[in-house]
Structure formats: C-alpha cells, structure tokens
Write a protein that holds these residues in place. Structure first.
Motif, PDB file in Angstrom:
ATOM      1  N   GLU A  80     -17.170 -11.370 -18.262  1.00 46.77           N
ATOM      2  CA  GLU A  80     -15.794 -11.840 -18.073  1.00 46.77           C
ATOM      3  C   GLU A  80     -14.903 -10.747 -17.494  1.00 46.77           C
ATOM      4  O   GLU A  80     -13.822 -10.463 -17.999  1.00 46.77           O
ATOM      5  N   THR A  81     -15.388 -10.126 -16.417  1.00 47.90           N
ATOM      6  CA  THR A  81     -14.622  -9.068 -15.762  1.00 47.90           C
ATOM      7  C   THR A  81     -14.568  -9.302 -14.261  1.00 47.90           C
ATOM      8  O   THR A  81     -15.400 -10.008 -13.691  1.00 47.90           O
ATOM      9  N   ALA A  82     -13.577  -8.676 -13.648  1.00 49.96           N
ATOM     10  CA  ALA A  82     -13.449  -8.692 -12.198  1.00 49.96           C
ATOM     11  C   ALA A  82     -13.163  -7.261 -11.741  1.00 49.96           C
ATOM     12  O   ALA A  82     -12.241  -6.616 -12.246  1.00 49.96           O
ATOM     13  N   LEU A  83     -13.975  -6.771 -10.836  1.00 49.36           N
ATOM     14  CA  LEU A  83     -13.770  -5.458 -10.239  1.00 49.36           C
ATOM     15  C   LEU A  83     -13.099  -5.685  -8.890  1.00 49.36           C
ATOM     16  O   LEU A  83     -13.660  -6.332  -8.008  1.00 49.36           O
ATOM     17  N   VAL A  84     -11.897  -5.173  -8.757  1.00 42.98           N
ATOM     18  CA  VAL A  84     -11.082  -5.408  -7.571  1.00 42.98           C
ATOM     19  C   VAL A  84     -11.013  -4.119  -6.751  1.00 42.98           C
ATOM     20  O   VAL A  84     -10.536  -3.092  -7.239  1.00 42.98           O
ATOM     21  N   SER A  85     -11.505  -4.184  -5.522  1.00 40.09           N
ATOM     22  CA  SER A  85     -11.382  -3.058  -4.586  1.00 40.09           C
ATOM     23  C   SER A  85     -10.099  -3.241  -3.806  1.00 40.09           C
ATOM     24  O   SER A  85      -9.866  -4.296  -3.217  1.00 40.09           O
ATOM     25  N   LEU A  86      -9.298  -2.205  -3.792  1.00 41.23           N
ATOM     26  CA  LEU A  86      -7.973  -2.310  -3.185  1.00 41.23           C
ATOM     27  C   LEU A  86      -7.999  -1.938  -1.716  1.00 41.23           C
ATOM     28  O   LEU A  86      -8.800  -1.111  -1.273  1.00 41.23           O
ATOM     29  N   SER A  87      -7.091  -2.530  -0.993  1.00 37.41           N
ATOM     30  CA  SER A  87      -6.969  -2.273   0.436  1.00 37.41           C
ATOM     31  C   SER A  87      -6.480  -0.847   0.674  1.00 37.41           C
ATOM     32  O   SER A  87      -5.599  -0.357  -0.032  1.00 37.41           O
ATOM     33  N   PRO A  88      -7.020  -0.170   1.678  1.00 32.33           N
ATOM     34  CA  PRO A  88      -6.552   1.191   1.972  1.00 32.33           C
ATOM     35  C   PRO A  88      -5.149   1.218   2.582  1.00 32.33           C
ATOM     36  O   PRO A  88      -4.566   2.274   2.750  1.00 32.33           O
ATOM     37  N   LEU A  89      -4.583   0.053   2.868  1.00 33.68           N
ATOM     38  CA  LEU A  89      -3.267  -0.030   3.499  1.00 33.68           C
ATOM     39  C   LEU A  89      -2.135  -0.113   2.481  1.00 33.68           C
ATOM     40  O   LEU A  89      -1.060  -0.625   2.773  1.00 33.68           O
ATOM     41  N   LEU A  90      -2.329   0.412   1.294  1.00 27.81           N
ATOM     42  CA  LEU A  90      -1.328   0.316   0.220  1.00 27.81           C
ATOM     43  C   LEU A  90      -0.456   1.557   0.138  1.00 27.81           C
ATOM     44  O   LEU A  90      -0.203   2.075  -0.936  1.00 27.81           O
ATOM     45  N   SER A  91       0.045   2.057   1.220  1.00 26.53           N
ATOM     46  CA  SER A  91       0.803   3.311   1.192  1.00 26.53           C
ATOM     47  C   SER A  91       2.122   3.182   0.434  1.00 26.53           C
ATOM     48  O   SER A  91       2.502   4.072  -0.312  1.00 26.53           O
ATOM     49  N   GLU A  92       2.831   2.054   0.581  1.00 26.17           N
ATOM     50  CA  GLU A  92       4.126   1.919  -0.098  1.00 26.17           C
ATOM     51  C   GLU A  92       3.967   1.675  -1.594  1.00 26.17           C
ATOM     52  O   GLU A  92       4.806   2.087  -2.377  1.00 26.17           O
ATOM     53  N   GLU A  93       2.881   1.033  -2.035  1.00 18.39           N
ATOM     54  CA  GLU A  93       2.672   0.808  -3.464  1.00 18.39           C
ATOM     55  C   GLU A  93       2.241   2.080  -4.180  1.00 18.39           C
ATOM     56  O   GLU A  93       2.458   2.237  -5.364  1.00 18.39           O
ATOM     57  N   LYS A  94       1.587   3.001  -3.494  1.00 19.15           N
ATOM     58  CA  LYS A  94       1.054   4.205  -4.112  1.00 19.15           C
ATOM     59  C   LYS A  94       2.108   5.279  -4.376  1.00 19.15           C
ATOM     60  O   LYS A  94       1.795   6.334  -4.891  1.00 19.15           O
ATOM     61  N   THR A  95       3.362   5.009  -4.035  1.00 23.12           N
ATOM     62  CA  THR A  95       4.401   6.018  -4.233  1.00 23.12           C
ATOM     63  C   THR A  95       4.803   6.160  -5.692  1.00 23.12           C
ATOM     64  O   THR A  95       5.149   7.244  -6.128  1.00 23.12           O
ATOM     65  N   SER A  96       4.741   5.080  -6.469  1.00 19.69           N
ATOM     66  CA  SER A  96       5.116   5.186  -7.883  1.00 19.69           C
ATOM     67  C   SER A  96       3.942   5.759  -8.682  1.00 19.69           C
ATOM     68  O   SER A  96       2.784   5.553  -8.333  1.00 19.69           O
ATOM     69  N   PRO A  97       4.227   6.457  -9.783  1.00 21.47           N
ATOM     70  CA  PRO A  97       3.153   7.088 -10.548  1.00 21.47           C
ATOM     71  C   PRO A  97       2.215   6.084 -11.232  1.00 21.47           C
ATOM     72  O   PRO A  97       1.052   6.370 -11.427  1.00 21.47           O
TER      73      PRO A  97
END
Length: 130
Positions: free
Chosen positions: A87-104
């Motif tokens: 009952e799990t899902a492993l989610v690979s994130l898009s490398p285009l997440l530059s604006e989301e990665k700014t917060s800690p």
C-alpha cells in the motif's frame, strides 16, 4: 446418460502436459516465469527527488493503476510506482521543480499536496513518515 464418465487416465495426461511445460521453460527463452505483485520490493525514498506515500483503499491492480495515473497527471511528477501489497506509492519528481525547491520543506509540502489529491480522488493517502 447426462454426463460423460471421467477419463481414468487423467494423471498420465497431466504428467505429459507438465513435461511439455517443463521442456518449454527450459529450452525456450520466450517463456518467462510470472511475477506477482507480492514479490516486488517495498519502495523506499532513496534520492532527494522521490517521495513515498502510504495509500489505502486499493483493492486490486486496477485500483493501483488508477493511483499511478492520478499521480502521473500531476505536473510535478515524473513517474510513479504503486505497490498494492505494501500500500505504497513511490513518486519520482520532475527535475523542473526549481520554484518549489526554494522552501526548506518543499518535499514535505509537495508530498502532502499529492496525498491530499489522492485522498480527494477516493484513495486515503498520507506522506510516509508524517
């Protein structure tokens, strides 16, 4: 007579079929053994660009496929692997997440957003470890 009598030679017929199957498996590369979903390993977050979600409410492989499609339609998701057994899902994130990665806490926030999306679609979900 309504029913035909049973073939009394059934064990020998079954043995012949088993021999044919064994021969095909041993000598033909086109026959591969089947794998069930229980033999797939439990996903774990091994990189910074992956999120693991606990997903409840999946009853069959069709449900797991729906969860995969629901996750992969999100713009932040590159791909998703869903395991019905754990009952799990492993989610690979898009490398285009530059604006989301700014917060800690960007990974936690994104995981909670994806979990909320699955929950509103009928699959109770939560970020693993929260």
């Amino acid at each position: 007579m309504l029913f035909k009598p049973l073939n009394m030679n059934f064990p020998s017929v079954r043995a012949g079929i088993q021999q044919q199957l064994n021969h095909r498996v041993l000598f033909h590369n086109s026959v591969m053994p089947l794998r069930c979903s229980a033999s797939t390993p439990t996903p774990s977050a091994s990189s910074d660009d992956a999120i693991v979600l606990n997903v409840r409410g999946m009853m069959c492989e069709g449900c797991a496929s729906s969860v995969k499609k629901l996750l992969e339609t999100q713009p932040q998701v590159l791909s998703a692997t869903v395991n019905l057994t754990s009952e799990t899902a492993l989610v690979s994130l898009s490398p285009l997440l530059s604006e989301e990665k700014t917060s800690p806490n960007w990974q936690k926030e994104l995981g909670e957003t994806l979990a909320h999306h699955l929950t509103t679609c009928g699959f109770t979900s939560a970020l693993r470890g929260s």
